[in-house]
Design an enzyme around this catalytic site. Sequence first.
Site, PDB file in Angstrom:
ATOM      1  N   ASN A   9      28.701   0.181  -5.842  1.00  0.00           N
ATOM      2  CA  ASN A   9      29.694   1.269  -5.867  1.00  0.00           C
ATOM      3  C   ASN A   9      30.678   1.015  -4.726  1.00  0.00           C
ATOM      4  OD1 ASN A   9      31.130   3.641  -5.904  1.00  0.00           O
ATOM      5  ND2 ASN A   9      29.517   4.847  -4.921  1.00  0.00           N
ATOM      6  N   TRP A  10      31.897   0.628  -5.097  1.00  0.00           N
ATOM      7  CA  TRP A  10      32.869   0.262  -4.051  1.00  0.00           C
ATOM      8  C   TRP A  10      33.580   1.474  -3.459  1.00  0.00           C
ATOM      9  CZ3 TRP A  10      35.608  -4.364  -7.002  1.00  0.00           C
ATOM     10  CH2 TRP A  10      34.657  -5.366  -7.211  1.00  0.00           C
ATOM     11  N   LYS A  11      33.355   2.630  -4.032  1.00  0.00           N
ATOM     12  CA  LYS A  11      34.042   3.856  -3.562  1.00  0.00           C
ATOM     13  C   LYS A  11      35.557   3.584  -3.502  1.00  0.00           C
ATOM     14  CE  LYS A  11      29.925   4.737  -0.901  1.00  0.00           C
ATOM     15  NZ  LYS A  11      29.226   5.694  -0.085  1.00  0.00           N
ATOM     16  N   HIS A  89      28.028  11.624  -8.347  1.00  0.00           N
ATOM     17  CA  HIS A  89      27.756  10.983  -7.048  1.00  0.00           C
ATOM     18  C   HIS A  89      27.828  12.050  -5.956  1.00  0.00           C
ATOM     19  CE1 HIS A  89      28.365   8.568  -3.434  1.00  0.00           C
ATOM     20  NE2 HIS A  89      27.758   7.592  -4.097  1.00  0.00           N
ATOM     21  N   GLU A  91      29.185  12.172  -3.179  1.00  0.00           N
ATOM     22  CA  GLU A  91      30.525  12.426  -2.612  1.00  0.00           C
ATOM     23  C   GLU A  91      31.357  13.294  -3.553  1.00  0.00           C
ATOM     24  OE1 GLU A  91      31.352   8.320  -1.735  1.00  0.00           O
ATOM     25  OE2 GLU A  91      29.752   8.399  -0.252  1.00  0.00           O
ATOM     26  N   GLU A 160      19.689   9.265  -4.929  1.00  0.00           N
ATOM     27  CA  GLU A 160      20.434   8.927  -3.715  1.00  0.00           C
ATOM     28  C   GLU A 160      20.347  10.100  -2.738  1.00  0.00           C
ATOM     29  OE1 GLU A 160      23.531   5.762  -4.296  1.00  0.00           O
ATOM     30  OE2 GLU A 160      24.494   7.558  -5.036  1.00  0.00           O
ATOM     31  N   GLY A 166      25.371   5.819   3.354  1.00  0.00           N
ATOM     32  CA  GLY A 166      26.339   5.394   4.364  1.00  0.00           C
ATOM     33  C   GLY A 166      25.901   5.670   5.799  1.00  0.00           C
ATOM     34  N   SER A 206      22.036   3.276   1.774  1.00  0.00           N
ATOM     35  CA  SER A 206      21.917   2.262   2.819  1.00  0.00           C
ATOM     36  C   SER A 206      21.014   1.095   2.438  1.00  0.00           C
ATOM     37  CB  SER A 206      21.451   2.916   4.124  1.00  0.00           C
ATOM     38  OG  SER A 206      22.411   3.855   4.564  1.00  0.00           O
ATOM     39  N   GLY A 227      26.299   0.796  -1.862  1.00  0.00           N
ATOM     40  CA  GLY A 227      27.667   1.117  -1.460  1.00  0.00           C
ATOM     41  C   GLY A 227      28.187   0.065  -0.493  1.00  0.00           C
ATOM     42  N   GLY A 228      28.062   0.340   0.803  1.00  0.00           N
ATOM     43  CA  GLY A 228      28.598  -0.536   1.855  1.00  0.00           C
ATOM     44  C   GLY A 228      28.272  -2.008   1.672  1.00  0.00           C
TER      45      GLY A 228
END
Length: 248
Positions: A9-11, A89, A91, A160, A166, A206, A227-228
């Site tokens: 997930n590149w956000k 998600h 966010e 999640e 993150g 993470s 993600g990251g």
Amino acid sequence: MRRILIAGNWKMNVIDNINPVIDSSMKNDVDVLIMPPFIYLERFNTAIKGSRVKLGAQNMSSQEKGAFTGEISPLFLKEFGIEYVAIGHSERRHIFKETDEEISLKMQKAIDLNLKPILCVGETESQRSINKHKFVVENQLKIALGGIENNLKNIIIAYEPVWAIGTGNTATPNDAEEMHLFIREQISFIFGRNVSSEMTLLYGGSVTEENVKDLLRKDNIDGVLVGGSSLKGDKFAKIIEIAGKTNI
Ligand code: PEP
């Protein structure tokens, strides 16, 4: 038999180099999915052509068309050959205040259109601290999945925990597995044992090349939502490689 799925997930970011990811997906027997920002979907659809990497969107509207400024119709996703879509998600839930009811409408629409929704669920730190994490996730699942009757095989669930996203604070493999087992039981109540035992359950929060192996060793963790660590092509490629070895 559930296959391992490694999803990135590149956000609101773009990967530095997709080539190592494409190479790694060719060499390792796991499913790989990237979720770029909407405006880059077409570019990466071209970039991954001929490879085994699949493409997903990070969100979609629950509506097909109309006066919804700034929204993306699920029909557009279909038109561009996008198979997967993340829904709910954390966010979206916390920053953009998406409700369980809105998430349920999106799930229903994605299923009706034969998309593959990745339903994201998870508790906040304060909910876990008062031991309400299972209650929260149970509720999120019940509302998001209630009323869905067809294309059940398309549904993927991503656990999640909000406190792990993150933050560098990954859930321990045991805590993640405990929740995944709980989610599988809930899916069994909603859709029956056969559907539940076939459903892909991802862990997200993470995930790195250091912790992915121990997470994937757990019986009910079928993949990860990253993600990251999905933004650096070589790091994401390494996660895919480790997953490929765990699969054997
Ligand atoms: C995510 O965006 O879904 C996520 C899990 O992010 P990170 O891996 O950076 O915690």
